[in-house]
Enzyme design. Structure first.
Site, short mmCIF file in Angstrom:
data_model
loop_
_atom_site.label_atom_id
_atom_site.label_comp_id
_atom_site.label_asym_id
_atom_site.label_seq_id
_atom_site.Cartn_x
_atom_site.Cartn_y
_atom_site.Cartn_z
N HIS A 194 47.44 30.35 -22.82
CA HIS A 194 47.10 31.25 -21.72
C HIS A 194 45.79 32.02 -21.92
O HIS A 194 45.34 32.68 -20.99
CB HIS A 194 48.28 32.20 -21.44
CG HIS A 194 49.35 31.55 -20.63
ND1 HIS A 194 50.15 32.21 -19.75
CD2 HIS A 194 49.74 30.25 -20.56
CE1 HIS A 194 50.99 31.36 -19.17
NE2 HIS A 194 50.77 30.17 -19.66
N SER A 221 45.12 26.05 -18.93
CA SER A 221 45.36 24.63 -19.18
C SER A 221 44.08 23.82 -19.02
O SER A 221 43.23 24.14 -18.20
CB SER A 221 46.39 24.09 -18.19
OG SER A 221 47.67 24.55 -18.51
N LYS A 227 56.88 22.19 -9.09
CA LYS A 227 56.61 20.88 -9.70
C LYS A 227 57.41 20.74 -11.01
O LYS A 227 57.98 19.69 -11.28
CB LYS A 227 55.10 20.76 -9.98
CG LYS A 227 54.67 19.34 -10.24
CD LYS A 227 53.17 19.22 -10.10
CE LYS A 227 52.72 17.80 -10.38
NZ LYS A 227 51.38 17.52 -9.92
N ASP A 228 57.45 21.81 -11.82
CA ASP A 228 58.21 21.77 -13.07
C ASP A 228 59.71 21.64 -12.80
O ASP A 228 60.42 20.94 -13.52
CB ASP A 228 57.95 23.03 -13.91
CG ASP A 228 56.60 22.97 -14.62
OD1 ASP A 228 55.98 21.89 -14.63
OD2 ASP A 228 56.16 24.00 -15.18
N GLU A 282 66.62 8.13 -37.92
CA GLU A 282 66.68 8.18 -36.46
C GLU A 282 65.38 7.61 -35.90
O GLU A 282 64.33 7.64 -36.55
CB GLU A 282 66.85 9.64 -36.01
CG GLU A 282 68.20 10.23 -36.36
CD GLU A 282 69.30 9.77 -35.40
OE1 GLU A 282 69.87 8.68 -35.64
OE2 GLU A 282 69.59 10.48 -34.44
C1 HEM Z 1 58.76 22.71 -28.84
C2 HEM Z 1 57.74 21.96 -28.56
C3 HEM Z 1 56.65 22.34 -27.59
C4 HEM Z 1 56.71 23.18 -26.52
C5 HEM Z 1 57.92 23.94 -25.99
C6 HEM Z 1 55.39 23.19 -25.92
C7 HEM Z 1 55.06 23.92 -24.79
C8 HEM Z 1 53.88 23.78 -24.10
C9 HEM Z 1 53.65 24.25 -22.76
C10 HEM Z 1 54.67 24.99 -21.88
C11 HEM Z 1 52.39 23.90 -22.42
C12 HEM Z 1 51.74 24.11 -21.06
C13 HEM Z 1 52.20 23.00 -20.11
C14 HEM Z 1 51.63 21.65 -20.45
O1 HEM Z 1 50.40 21.56 -20.67
O2 HEM Z 1 52.40 20.67 -20.53
C15 HEM Z 1 51.80 23.25 -23.56
C16 HEM Z 1 50.50 22.79 -23.63
C17 HEM Z 1 49.96 22.15 -24.72
N1 HEM Z 1 50.62 21.70 -25.84
FE1 HEM Z 1 52.57 22.05 -26.25
N2 HEM Z 1 54.56 22.40 -26.65
C18 HEM Z 1 55.28 21.85 -27.67
C19 HEM Z 1 54.81 20.96 -28.63
C20 HEM Z 1 53.49 20.56 -28.76
C21 HEM Z 1 52.98 19.68 -29.78
C22 HEM Z 1 53.85 19.04 -30.86
C23 HEM Z 1 51.64 19.55 -29.56
C24 HEM Z 1 50.61 18.77 -30.34
C25 HEM Z 1 50.71 18.32 -31.52
C26 HEM Z 1 51.30 20.32 -28.40
C27 HEM Z 1 50.03 20.46 -27.87
C28 HEM Z 1 49.73 21.08 -26.67
C29 HEM Z 1 48.41 21.13 -26.07
C30 HEM Z 1 47.11 20.57 -26.66
C31 HEM Z 1 48.56 21.79 -24.85
C32 HEM Z 1 47.46 22.10 -23.83
C33 HEM Z 1 47.51 21.04 -22.81
C34 HEM Z 1 46.51 21.20 -21.73
O3 HEM Z 1 46.21 22.32 -21.34
O4 HEM Z 1 46.02 20.15 -21.30
N3 HEM Z 1 52.44 20.93 -27.95
N4 HEM Z 1 52.73 23.18 -24.57
#
Ligand code: HEM
Length: 436
Positions: free
Chosen positions: A218, A222, A246-247, A290
């Site tokens: 934030h 994004s 959408k979500d 797994e």
């Molecule tokens: C419990 C696991 C995770 C949760 C709850 C989570 C949650 C989120 C949420 C809510 C967003 C914003 C919505 C979206 O862009 O889809 C986000 C963005 C992002 N997440 Fe995660 N995430 C998780 C795991 C990960 C992992 C494992 C990675 C990378 C190794 C990652 C990398 C990113 C990146 C780079 C963004 C920015 C995406 C963009 O703005 O294009 N996330 N995450």
């Protein structure tokens, strides 16, 4: 940046009273309601919120299971059977938790591949990405320890194989670590106890890191499918109602598929051997982790005996590290290299929509991960050995050679001047394309 209207409920007297003393409602409104979001996010951006919801589902179902589970080697297996047969809706809670783990990995792997495809790891989102990799490691540790709890054959032997890997670390450090993990000199009751304790703890650590992850998100907002920064009001829309709807739609689709597995194929992702109580005297013919660990398992087994370990031994006359350690290092390195990704990719263009070569290699990489998973599911013999080695080599080549080289050599296609330009231009060519 746009100032979007505030929700009507912020004017409610009770809300205002609380908010004046503790501004939780303004915070929620700012981050989840008015929050300016790129207008062009597609369905690949659903997976972050979906991962968050699955994390909640896992914690709620896990806490309920913990009310009936007994973390003792004499009772663990039977207590799980009791949950399945005697506890009201115990079968449902357990199947939700079991399949929820798989769903969590499916969703998070898609989330990671999405980030890689659209270059979401690039500046200024490096720390967001790094926190994501920390989340992945925490998820893996949590899932591994959770799988040990039912104390079936695969629980026991999986725990034995994986904890033994640490013994490859030299100078007695590895042996010390293994004894610490086991709480003794074999996988036994103290191991089960500490795994249970940590399996309960880590999801809450995970919640903490997810909060940091979203906080970091934030700060700059994004990324988006075209991978360029938003430039003013015409490029953004408020999070609510556009992305809440959408979500929610994505969540609905997910729940239908999830329910399909829970009610019609609850053991689809499972291993039948884990319905046999753990027996330290009988090793199962194939010890397989797994499905979500299979690519890493393939990398672990891919390092040949005469590779780095043997090579160092022959060349220098003494063992610095043997093949087992080389395999362990390769396995951890395969995740470790993700930490470096923001610096390995030097291309100024984020989205692979404008990087034709990168895009092709990205899909090769996705196929490579699937091949590694397939190899990991099979015994390390015959042609699986060769395929596993080639796929492992490609995995590291992709990160360490192909991505850095593409950053220098590839000529990206012209990038639009703004997110809204192609839309407002009636879908006509972008200014950059017209100028060509
Ligand atoms: C419990 C696991 C995770 C949760 C709850 C989570 C949650 C989120 C949420 C809510 C967003 C914003 C919505 C979206 O862009 O889809 C986000 C963005 C992002 N997440 Fe995660 N995430 C998780 C795991 C990960 C992992 C494992 C990675 C990378 C190794 C990652 C990398 C990113 C990146 C780079 C963004 C920015 C995406 C963009 O703005 O294009 N996330 N995450």
């Amino acid at each position: 940046m746009a100032q979007f209207s505030k929700p009507a409920w912020l004017e409610n007297p009770l809300v205002r009273w609380v908010d004046h003393r503790l501004p939780v409602f303004s915070f929620m409104s700012h981050e989840l309601y008015e929050y300016p979001t790129p207008r062009n996010l597609n369905y690949w951006w659903n997976f972050g919120s979906l991962a968050g919801i699955i994390l909640v589902i896992m914690i709620v179902s896990g806490i309920t299971l913990a009310m009936h589970y007994v973390p003792h080697t004499d009772y663990a297996f039977d207590s799980v059977e009791r949950i399945m047969r005697d506890v009201n809706y115990g079968w449902l809670i357990r199947y939700i938790h079991m399949n929820g783990a798989s769903a969590f990995f499916v969703v998070v792997y898609i989330h990671i591949f999405r980030g890689m495809y659209f270059g979401s790891y690039k500046a200024p989102r490096e720390l967001l990405w790094i926190l994501g990799v920390v989340i992945l490691l925490l998820m893996m540790a949590t899932a591994f320890m959770g799988y040990v709890l039912p104390w079936g054959q695969m629980s026991f032997w999986g725990a034995t194989v994986i904890t033994n890997l640490f013994s490859a670390i030299p100078w007695g450090i590895g042996d010390w670590m293994v004894t610490l993990l086991w709480g003794g000199f074999a996988v036994d009751n103290p191991t089960l106890n500490r795994f249970y304790s940590l399996h309960y703890l880590l999801p809450f650590v995970l919640v903490g890191v997810v909060v940091l992850h979203i906080w970091a998100l934030h700060v700059h907002g994004s990324n988006n499918p075209v991978g360029i920064d938003t430039k003013g009001d015409q490029d953004v829309i408020p999070f609510h109602p556009y992305y809440t709807i959408k979500d929610t739609f994505g969540l609905g689709v997910f729940l239908i598929v999830f329910a399909g597995f829970i009610f019609f194929a609850p053991n689809f992702f499972g291993e039948p051997d884990n319905y046999i109580p753990a027996n330290p005297l009988a090793t199962p013919p194939h010890i397989v982790p797994e499905w979500y660990f299979l690519p890493f398992y393939a990398i672990l087994r891919a390092v040949p005996d005469n590779f780095i370990g043997g090579w160092v031994t022959n060349w220098m006359g003494f063992v610095i590290f043997d093949a087992k350690l080389a395999g362990v290092l390769a396995m951890f390195g395969s995740i470790g290299v993700l930490f470096l990704l923001p610096w390995l990719d030097r291309s100024p263009v984020r989205s692979s929509r404008f990087r034709p070569l990168f895009r092709q290699f990205f899909w090769l990489f996705v196929i490579d991960c699937a091949v590694l998973g397939w190899v990991g599911a099979n015994p390390a013999e015959g042609y699986f050995v060769l395929i596993g080695r080639i796929a492992t080599a490609f995995y590291f080549l992709y990160f360490l050679v192909i991505i850095p080289l593409l950053g220098i050599l590839e000529k990206p296609r012209p990038v639009p001047a703004s997110i809204s330009e192609p839309v407002l231009g009636g879908g006509a060519a972008t200014a950059a394309e017209r100028a060509q």
